[in-house]
Design an enzyme around this catalytic site. Structure first.
Site, PDB file in Angstrom:
ATOM      1  N   ARG A  27      -2.766  -1.945   9.303  1.00  0.00           N
ATOM      2  CA  ARG A  27      -2.522  -1.351   7.930  1.00  0.00           C
ATOM      3  C   ARG A  27      -3.664   0.285   7.966  1.00  0.00           C
ATOM      4  O   ARG A  27      -3.798   0.477   6.782  1.00  0.00           O
ATOM      5  CB  ARG A  27      -2.982  -2.303   6.995  1.00  0.00           C
ATOM      6  CG  ARG A  27      -1.774  -3.306   7.103  1.00  0.00           C
ATOM      7  CD  ARG A  27      -2.440  -4.595   5.966  1.00  0.00           C
ATOM      8  NE  ARG A  27      -1.860  -3.918   4.976  1.00  0.00           N
ATOM      9  CZ  ARG A  27      -1.799  -4.281   4.331  1.00  0.00           C
ATOM     10  NH1 ARG A  27      -0.273  -4.645   4.467  1.00  0.00           N
ATOM     11  NH2 ARG A  27      -1.133  -3.646   3.059  1.00  0.00           N
ATOM     12  N   TRP A  74      -8.830   1.489   4.349  1.00  0.00           N
ATOM     13  CA  TRP A  74      -7.879   3.651   5.266  1.00  0.00           C
ATOM     14  C   TRP A  74      -8.724   4.556   3.931  1.00  0.00           C
ATOM     15  O   TRP A  74      -8.460   4.484   2.903  1.00  0.00           O
ATOM     16  CB  TRP A  74      -6.206   3.370   5.411  1.00  0.00           C
ATOM     17  CG  TRP A  74      -6.331   4.590   5.813  1.00  0.00           C
ATOM     18  CD1 TRP A  74      -6.283   5.638   7.022  1.00  0.00           C
ATOM     19  CD2 TRP A  74      -5.010   5.394   5.163  1.00  0.00           C
ATOM     20  NE1 TRP A  74      -5.272   6.050   6.816  1.00  0.00           N
ATOM     21  CE2 TRP A  74      -4.573   6.569   6.039  1.00  0.00           C
ATOM     22  CE3 TRP A  74      -4.596   5.238   4.226  1.00  0.00           C
ATOM     23  CZ2 TRP A  74      -3.847   6.991   6.057  1.00  0.00           C
ATOM     24  CZ3 TRP A  74      -3.531   6.126   3.719  1.00  0.00           C
ATOM     25  CH2 TRP A  74      -2.928   7.364   4.709  1.00  0.00           C
ATOM     26  N   GLY A 101      -4.945   0.919  -2.442  1.00  0.00           N
ATOM     27  CA  GLY A 101      -5.435   1.391  -3.747  1.00  0.00           C
ATOM     28  C   GLY A 101      -5.672   2.189  -3.957  1.00  0.00           C
ATOM     29  O   GLY A 101      -6.045   2.902  -3.628  1.00  0.00           O
ATOM     30  N   LYS A 467       6.709  10.341  17.946  1.00  0.00           N
ATOM     31  CA  LYS A 467       6.315   9.772  18.362  1.00  0.00           C
ATOM     32  C   LYS A 467       4.903  10.119  19.226  1.00  0.00           C
ATOM     33  O   LYS A 467       4.017   9.953  19.216  1.00  0.00           O
ATOM     34  CB  LYS A 467       6.831   9.119  20.019  1.00  0.00           C
ATOM     35  CG  LYS A 467       8.080   7.633  18.742  1.00  0.00           C
ATOM     36  CD  LYS A 467       7.555   6.118  18.269  1.00  0.00           C
ATOM     37  CE  LYS A 467       7.323   6.764  16.842  1.00  0.00           C
ATOM     38  NZ  LYS A 467       7.851   6.139  15.499  1.00  0.00           N
ATOM     39  N   GLU A 470       1.982  11.560  17.193  1.00  0.00           N
ATOM     40  CA  GLU A 470       1.182  10.077  16.831  1.00  0.00           C
ATOM     41  C   GLU A 470       0.217   9.346  17.411  1.00  0.00           C
ATOM     42  O   GLU A 470      -1.238   8.835  17.270  1.00  0.00           O
ATOM     43  CB  GLU A 470       2.354   9.076  15.843  1.00  0.00           C
ATOM     44  CG  GLU A 470       2.694   9.028  14.941  1.00  0.00           C
ATOM     45  CD  GLU A 470       3.999   8.078  14.680  1.00  0.00           C
ATOM     46  OE1 GLU A 470       3.589   7.405  13.648  1.00  0.00           O
ATOM     47  OE2 GLU A 470       4.810   7.520  15.330  1.00  0.00           O
ATOM     48  N   LYS A 582      -0.197   2.492   9.770  1.00  0.00           N
ATOM     49  CA  LYS A 582       1.121   1.298   9.597  1.00  0.00           C
ATOM     50  C   LYS A 582       2.248   1.138   8.467  1.00  0.00           C
ATOM     51  O   LYS A 582       3.468   2.037   8.064  1.00  0.00           O
ATOM     52  CB  LYS A 582       1.207   0.140  10.289  1.00  0.00           C
ATOM     53  CG  LYS A 582       2.223  -0.612   9.856  1.00  0.00           C
ATOM     54  CD  LYS A 582       2.867  -0.230  11.107  1.00  0.00           C
ATOM     55  CE  LYS A 582       4.001  -0.710  11.853  1.00  0.00           C
ATOM     56  NZ  LYS A 582       5.254  -0.023  12.861  1.00  0.00           N
TER      57      LYS A 582
END
Ligand code: G6P
Length: 587
Positions: A27, A74, A101, A467, A470, A582
């Site tokens: 995440r 993150w 958040g 892809k 990334e 993700k």
């Protein structure tokens, strides 16, 4: 996007929390922290890096205490520093908080708290939650009131978990997921079921505006006014085996390989649910499909497939653009939202915007307990199981299967969805990876890669390029083959590498001409095709299929594998690409 976890139970909290954070690392993963409570003393350890690195450095998993909270970050507000890592403590280590958040009004709150003498240790928006909780706890001497009053002050999106010095764990959710895990040995409060699936499959999904207190072996849930709220305990369908890498070096490769099963699972839909979905869709006057990233590419495929076979005209819109486009909807419109996680902020924003105009919401979603599923009038689950690799792979092909199933149903079988043949074709693509692996070796030092495709193959060109960007950090561009002559042809020269999606379908003749135009400029041509053509310098064979709509599912596989092997060849971690998360629950 961050992950948060709280635990209170009979076992030592720290090793459980560290393990949960590893499970949820997909995440977000630039810094990590844990706080535990031992004999009334709050201990905090945190630092930058991945969970395993920070744990090695700080030995978080040996912190004492049976109560604790943890976080992977993150970064959004404030750089990637030890100080900005969560948990954030307040009141001389009486309270610690982890947050996921964005608190939009944090500047005002921070100024107000500083005036009152609160000292901030970080640059994050999240730290205001810790100080607010402390301030209201001092004022009311009640944990419940401090949670309520804090939530009422916060604007933005949040899920947070706090640990109080007396051993209470408190949490709240507003526009970010928060789930309680009910285990025999204790309770979990987590962003994701993966945070506790190893201990229990019994979960309570909190709703927006829910606050929870885990205290003395019981869970209390109430709203912002303090009124009790009843939320059922649900059994989570996923199993632990689904989240382990097993024999694979990376989740990404495991998930690419799983496609031979996940496409079958995507086929298996309840007849009534498909009927309900199709009924709403066919009654619509205007249909819009929204999604982000890979799910947006599925939306592009859906536009072509629904248009050609079901004769339903559809507009595909990137969720992040929808606020500029979806401003005049009505009750006769339908928005189809496609999302793996069902928690992407941009997707949920599009859905809220549409719902507020009375528009019906259909969704195609993997996490069927997600916010998106719950906001939809009808949804179809892709049944892919957990997807841990940051780059979407198996969820993409599963989304396509559902789109095809809908188009096939609405067109009374015109699409010709031959399940057995498709499964066989996917199996063939996955049982021979060596051609792509070798090609990745050859291309490993190239800085740019172009992928060309027409009609249904154009979204796959975009997906393949995504892809490669990334996973392998290589500049890649998906190009609509017919547009080559309007610009990209200028880039073709010796050393340029162009991959061409070129099966024998209605696009073949035009695309093979493009291959010649490219080759004539000295570039290298890689053909992904069911026949070997002289113009290809490299050929990636795909099986011939009777129905052209099905090619995208087969041809995306070598592109996923190429991105994976390029990443491995460059020694970068394909599961956790830098700077990405993700599911992006911030705007
Ligand atoms: C992030 C992920 C992408 C994904 C996108 C949409 O950007 O890195 O892989 O495609 O979110 O996610 P969703 O869960 O809405 O499909």
């Amino acid at each position: 996007m961050c992950s948060i976890i709280g635990y209170k139970g009979k076992d030592f909290a720290a090793p459980i929390l560290v393990n949960s954070l590893k499970r949820m690392e997909y995440r977000g993963y630039d810094s990590v922290g844990v706080a535990t409570l031992d004999e009334g003393k709050l201990l905090v350890r945190k630092g930058t890096g991945k969970v395993a690195e920070v744990n090695n450095k700080l030995d978080m998993s040996h912190m004492s205490g049976h109560i604790g909270i943890g976080h992977t970050r993150w970064a959004t507000h404030g750089g990637v520093t030890d100080k900005n890592a969560h948990p954030h403590a307040a009141g001389d280590n009486k309270i610690a908080v982890v947050h996921n958040g964005i608190i939009e009004n944090y500047k005002e709150l921070k100024a107000e708290l500083i005036k009152e003498g609160y000292i901030f240790a970080s640059e994050t928006d999240s730290e205001v939650i810790a100080h607010l909780l402390h301030r209201y706890y001092i004022e009311t001497e009640s944990i419940k009131q401090s949670l309520i009053k804090t939530c009422k002050r916060l604007q933005g999106a949040y899920a947070f978990v706090a640990v109080f010095q007396d051993g209470t764990i408190g949490g709240a959710r507003y526009e970010e997921p928060l789930i309680i895990g009910v285990a025999k040995e204790g309770y979990f409060v987590s962003s994701d079921v993966l945070g506790f699936l190893e201990h229990t499959d019994k979960a309570i999904f909190l709703d927006n505006g829910d606050i929870t207190i885990v205290d003395n072996d019981k869970v209390e849930i109430f709203d912002f006014e303090g009124n009790p709220v009843n939320r059922p305990i649900t059994q989570v369908a996923w199993e632990l085996g689904d989240i382990d890498k097993g024999k694979y070096a990376h989740h990404t490769l495991k998930e690419i390989d799983e496609q031979k099963l996940s496409i079958i699972r995507a086929y298996n839909q309840e007849e009534e649910k498909i009927d309900e979905f199709c009924k709403i869709l066919s009654a619509a006057k205007n249909v819009y499909i929204v999604g982000s990233g890979t799910s947006y590419h599925s939306a592009l495929v859906a536009k072509h497939v629904l248009g050609r076979y079901a004769k339903i005209r559809v507009e595909a819109i990137m969720s992040s653009e929808s606020k500029y486009i979806l401003s005049s909807l009505d009750k006769d419109s339908v928005v189809i939202a496609i999302s793996q996680s069902g928690e992407t902020a941009d997707v949920l924003d599009s859905v809220r915007l549409a719902k507020n105009q009375g528009t019906k919401i259909l969704s195609i979603v993997n996490v069927t307990t997600s916010s998106l599923a719950r906001m939809s009038d009808s949804f179809l689950g892709t049944n892919s199981g957990p997807e841990i690799g940051v780059a979407a792979t198996k969820s993409f092909t599963a989304q396509l299967i559902i789109i095809y199933s809908i188009a096939d149903k609405l067109s009374e079988g015109k699409l010709g969805l031959d399940k057995e043949k498709l499964i066989h074709a996917v199996d063939r693509m996955l049982s021979n990876k060596s051609t792509v692996e070798r090609l990745a070796q050859e291309l490993k030092n190239h800085k740019d890669l172009y992928i060309l495709g027409r009609f249904l193959h154009y979204p796959i060109a975009l997906e393949g390029a995504l892809k490669v960007k990334e996973l392998a950090y290589v500049h890649a561009e998906g190009i609509a083959a017919g547009e080559l002559k309007h610009g990209p042809l200028a880039l073709m020269e010796k050393n340029t590498v162009v991959m061409i999606l070129n099966p024998h379908d209605s696009t073949f003749n035009d695309t093979i001409s493009n291959a010649h135009e490219i080759k004539a400029r000295g570039a290298t041509v890689v053909g992904i095709s069911d026949s070997k053509e002289d113009v290809y310098d490299y050929w990636i064979p795909i099986p011939a299929l009777s129905e052209e709509a099905l090619y995208p599912i087969v041809e995306v596989i070598p592109l996923q594998l190429l991105a994976y092997y390029l990443a491995v060849g460059k020694n970068v971690d394909p599961d956790y690409p830098r700077n990405l998360a993700k599911s992006v629950t911030v705007r």
